[in-house]
Design a protein around this motif. Structure first.
Motif, PDB file in Angstrom:
ATOM      1  N   SER A  13       0.838  -1.214   0.000  1.00  0.00           N
ATOM      2  CA  SER A  13       0.000   0.000   0.000  1.00  0.00           C
ATOM      3  C   SER A  13       0.862   1.248   0.000  1.00  0.00           C
ATOM      4  N   GLN A  14       1.912   1.259   0.798  1.00  0.00           N
ATOM      5  CA  GLN A  14       2.830   2.395   0.858  1.00  0.00           C
ATOM      6  C   GLN A  14       3.484   2.629  -0.505  1.00  0.00           C
ATOM      7  N   TRP A  15       3.906   1.571  -1.146  1.00  0.00           N
ATOM      8  CA  TRP A  15       4.560   1.680  -2.453  1.00  0.00           C
ATOM      9  C   TRP A  15       3.609   2.274  -3.492  1.00  0.00           C
ATOM     10  N   ILE A  16       2.353   1.850  -3.476  1.00  0.00           N
ATOM     11  CA  ILE A  16       1.371   2.353  -4.435  1.00  0.00           C
ATOM     12  C   ILE A  16       1.117   3.840  -4.212  1.00  0.00           C
ATOM     13  N   VAL A  17       0.892   4.233  -2.959  1.00  0.00           N
ATOM     14  CA  VAL A  17       0.582   5.644  -2.666  1.00  0.00           C
ATOM     15  C   VAL A  17       1.779   6.535  -2.969  1.00  0.00           C
ATOM     16  N   ARG A  18       2.982   6.036  -2.725  1.00  0.00           N
ATOM     17  CA  ARG A  18       4.174   6.831  -3.027  1.00  0.00           C
ATOM     18  C   ARG A  18       4.299   7.147  -4.527  1.00  0.00           C
ATOM     19  N   LYS A  19       3.708   6.314  -5.355  1.00  0.00           N
ATOM     20  CA  LYS A  19       3.758   6.552  -6.798  1.00  0.00           C
ATOM     21  C   LYS A  19       2.918   7.747  -7.223  1.00  0.00           C
ATOM     22  N   ILE A  20       1.913   8.093  -6.410  1.00  0.00           N
ATOM     23  CA  ILE A  20       0.981   9.143  -6.830  1.00  0.00           C
ATOM     24  C   ILE A  20       0.981  10.365  -5.907  1.00  0.00           C
ATOM     25  N   ASN A  44      -5.235  16.545  12.253  1.00  0.00           N
ATOM     26  CA  ASN A  44      -6.369  15.874  11.611  1.00  0.00           C
ATOM     27  C   ASN A  44      -5.927  14.798  10.613  1.00  0.00           C
ATOM     28  N   LEU A  45      -5.056  13.921  11.077  1.00  0.00           N
ATOM     29  CA  LEU A  45      -4.550  12.759  10.327  1.00  0.00           C
ATOM     30  C   LEU A  45      -3.458  13.082   9.310  1.00  0.00           C
ATOM     31  N   PHE A  46      -3.220  14.370   9.019  1.00  0.00           N
ATOM     32  CA  PHE A  46      -2.244  14.689   7.978  1.00  0.00           C
ATOM     33  C   PHE A  46      -0.844  14.224   8.359  1.00  0.00           C
ATOM     34  N   ASN A  47      -0.407  14.556   9.575  1.00  0.00           N
ATOM     35  CA  ASN A  47       0.951  14.172   9.969  1.00  0.00           C
ATOM     36  C   ASN A  47       1.144  12.663  10.061  1.00  0.00           C
ATOM     37  N   PRO A  48       0.212  11.910  10.676  1.00  0.00           N
ATOM     38  CA  PRO A  48       0.384  10.446  10.657  1.00  0.00           C
ATOM     39  C   PRO A  48       0.460   9.885   9.243  1.00  0.00           C
ATOM     40  N   PHE A  49      -0.357  10.417   8.344  1.00  0.00           N
ATOM     41  CA  PHE A  49      -0.348   9.943   6.962  1.00  0.00           C
ATOM     42  C   PHE A  49       1.006  10.181   6.309  1.00  0.00           C
ATOM     43  N   ILE A  50       1.539  11.409   6.424  1.00  0.00           N
ATOM     44  CA  ILE A  50       2.801  11.747   5.772  1.00  0.00           C
ATOM     45  C   ILE A  50       3.974  10.982   6.394  1.00  0.00           C
ATOM     46  N   ILE A  51       3.993  10.877   7.704  1.00  0.00           N
ATOM     47  CA  ILE A  51       5.098  10.179   8.366  1.00  0.00           C
ATOM     48  C   ILE A  51       5.064   8.685   8.053  1.00  0.00           C
ATOM     49  N   ARG A  60       6.790   2.353  14.981  1.00  0.00           N
ATOM     50  CA  ARG A  60       5.623   1.818  15.670  1.00  0.00           C
ATOM     51  C   ARG A  60       4.759   3.000  16.101  1.00  0.00           C
ATOM     52  N   THR A  61       3.569   3.102  15.560  1.00  0.00           N
ATOM     53  CA  THR A  61       2.708   4.258  15.790  1.00  0.00           C
ATOM     54  C   THR A  61       1.636   3.977  16.839  1.00  0.00           C
ATOM     55  N   TRP A  62       1.466   4.902  17.773  1.00  0.00           N
ATOM     56  CA  TRP A  62       0.346   4.816  18.701  1.00  0.00           C
ATOM     57  C   TRP A  62      -0.939   5.133  17.955  1.00  0.00           C
ATOM     58  N   ILE A  63      -1.904   4.213  17.993  1.00  0.00           N
ATOM     59  CA  ILE A  63      -3.154   4.361  17.254  1.00  0.00           C
ATOM     60  C   ILE A  63      -4.321   4.002  18.160  1.00  0.00           C
ATOM     61  N   LEU A  64      -5.374   4.801  18.140  1.00  0.00           N
ATOM     62  CA  LEU A  64      -6.571   4.493  18.920  1.00  0.00           C
ATOM     63  C   LEU A  64      -7.000   3.062  18.608  1.00  0.00           C
ATOM     64  N   LEU A 107      -4.715  -2.616   7.227  1.00  0.00           N
ATOM     65  CA  LEU A 107      -3.561  -1.764   6.927  1.00  0.00           C
ATOM     66  C   LEU A 107      -2.787  -1.402   8.195  1.00  0.00           C
ATOM     67  N   LEU A 108      -3.498  -0.948   9.222  1.00  0.00           N
ATOM     68  CA  LEU A 108      -2.826  -0.486  10.433  1.00  0.00           C
ATOM     69  C   LEU A 108      -2.237  -1.629  11.244  1.00  0.00           C
ATOM     70  N   LYS A 109      -2.866  -2.798  11.189  1.00  0.00           N
ATOM     71  CA  LYS A 109      -2.261  -3.958  11.841  1.00  0.00           C
ATOM     72  C   LYS A 109      -0.994  -4.375  11.092  1.00  0.00           C
ATOM     73  N   SER A 110      -1.026  -4.304   9.771  1.00  0.00           N
ATOM     74  CA  SER A 110       0.157  -4.597   8.974  1.00  0.00           C
ATOM     75  C   SER A 110       1.242  -3.547   9.215  1.00  0.00           C
ATOM     76  N   GLY A 111       0.813  -2.316   9.527  1.00  0.00           N
ATOM     77  CA  GLY A 111       1.752  -1.246   9.867  1.00  0.00           C
ATOM     78  C   GLY A 111       2.240  -1.330  11.299  1.00  0.00           C
ATOM     79  N   LYS A 112       1.842  -2.388  12.004  1.00  0.00           N
ATOM     80  CA  LYS A 112       2.290  -2.689  13.367  1.00  0.00           C
ATOM     81  C   LYS A 112       1.991  -1.557  14.346  1.00  0.00           C
TER      82      LYS A 112
END
Length: 231
Positions: A13-20, A44-51, A60-64, A107-112
């Motif tokens: 998923s990361q590879w695909i989004v990085r293409k666009i 509002n999710l922008f920073n987690p998305f970009i990082i 390892r990201t803290w996620i609700l 996705l988020l479980k795969s992102g650990k």
């Protein structure tokens, strides 16, 4: 030092989004060596998305916790995100939330992601998983913004409970956690860090918590100014 944490689904998923999606450069302070705890504004999710998308190392990201469980994720979208926040009709919200909840949870479980349990004794599990990750050499990123829906570049009030990581980590390792401010600039298309900061030896925890909490807010503010995102 751990380098590869993410699962296959996340990496694809990361590879695909990085293409666009437009690329972001990354500037990390030379004193930083894994493992550390990065602290960033949510925006509002922008920073987690970009990082998640452009940071060069796995984090390892803290996620609700609801977003790591398919059924709980579905309820969150239907009962709050799509209906209360976005004003969507409940039936339409269910139609949209059903497939999205499968994708996001997977996705988020795969992102650990590390599940965060607000207002629950299960928060001790969050700290336990965080300490285990740090001991394996994995760095962690946390977004403790109080108003996570705020889209401005200015970092405002932040929860300081995440700093209890220090107590658990020091108890097991006799070492201090290195906390690092991490800022995302839309203007510069840049992810930039400040210097690491730690608790002092024999420092009262409440004093250190206040000191480092204020340091994080001030440093994120200074990084925003440095990037030209604030007057």
């Amino acid at each position: 030092m751990a380098s590869r944490v993410y699962g296959k689904f996340f990496r694809i998923s990361q590879w695909i989004v990085r293409k666009i999606y437009p690329a972001y450069n990354v500037l990390i302070h030379e004193q930083i060596k894994d493992p550390v705890v990065y602290v960033s504004h949510h925006q509002n999710l922008f920073n987690p998305f970009i990082i998640y998308l452009w940071f060069p190392k796995d984090l390892r990201t803290w996620i609700l916790h609801v977003f790591l469980d398919r059924k709980a994720c579905f309820r969150q979208y239907v009962d709050y995100t799509f209906t209360k926040r976005m004003g969507m009709n409940r039936t339409i919200a269910k139609i949209c939330a059903y497939p999205l909840s499968f994708f996001i949870a997977h996705l988020l479980k795969s992102g650990k992601g590390i599940p965060v349990y607000r207002g629950s004794k299960k928060i001790f599990n969050t700290f336990r998983l965080t300490v285990e990750a740090l001991k394996r050499g994995e760095s962690v990123v946390i977004y403790p913004t109080v108003d996570y829906t705020d889209t401005s570049n200015e970092t405002k009030d932040m929860h300081e409970g995440y700093l209890f990581i220090e107590k658990y980590y020091f108890r097991e390792t006799a070492q201090h956690v290195r906390f690092v401010p991490l800022y995302v600039s839309k203007n510069k298309r840049l992810i930039i860090s400040g210097e690491p900061v730690t608790f002092h030896d024999d420092e009262d925890f409440s004093i250190g918590q206040k000191r480092i909490g204020e340091h994080m807010r001030n440093q994120l503010h200074e990084l925003a100014k440095k990037c030209g995102d604030l007057e």
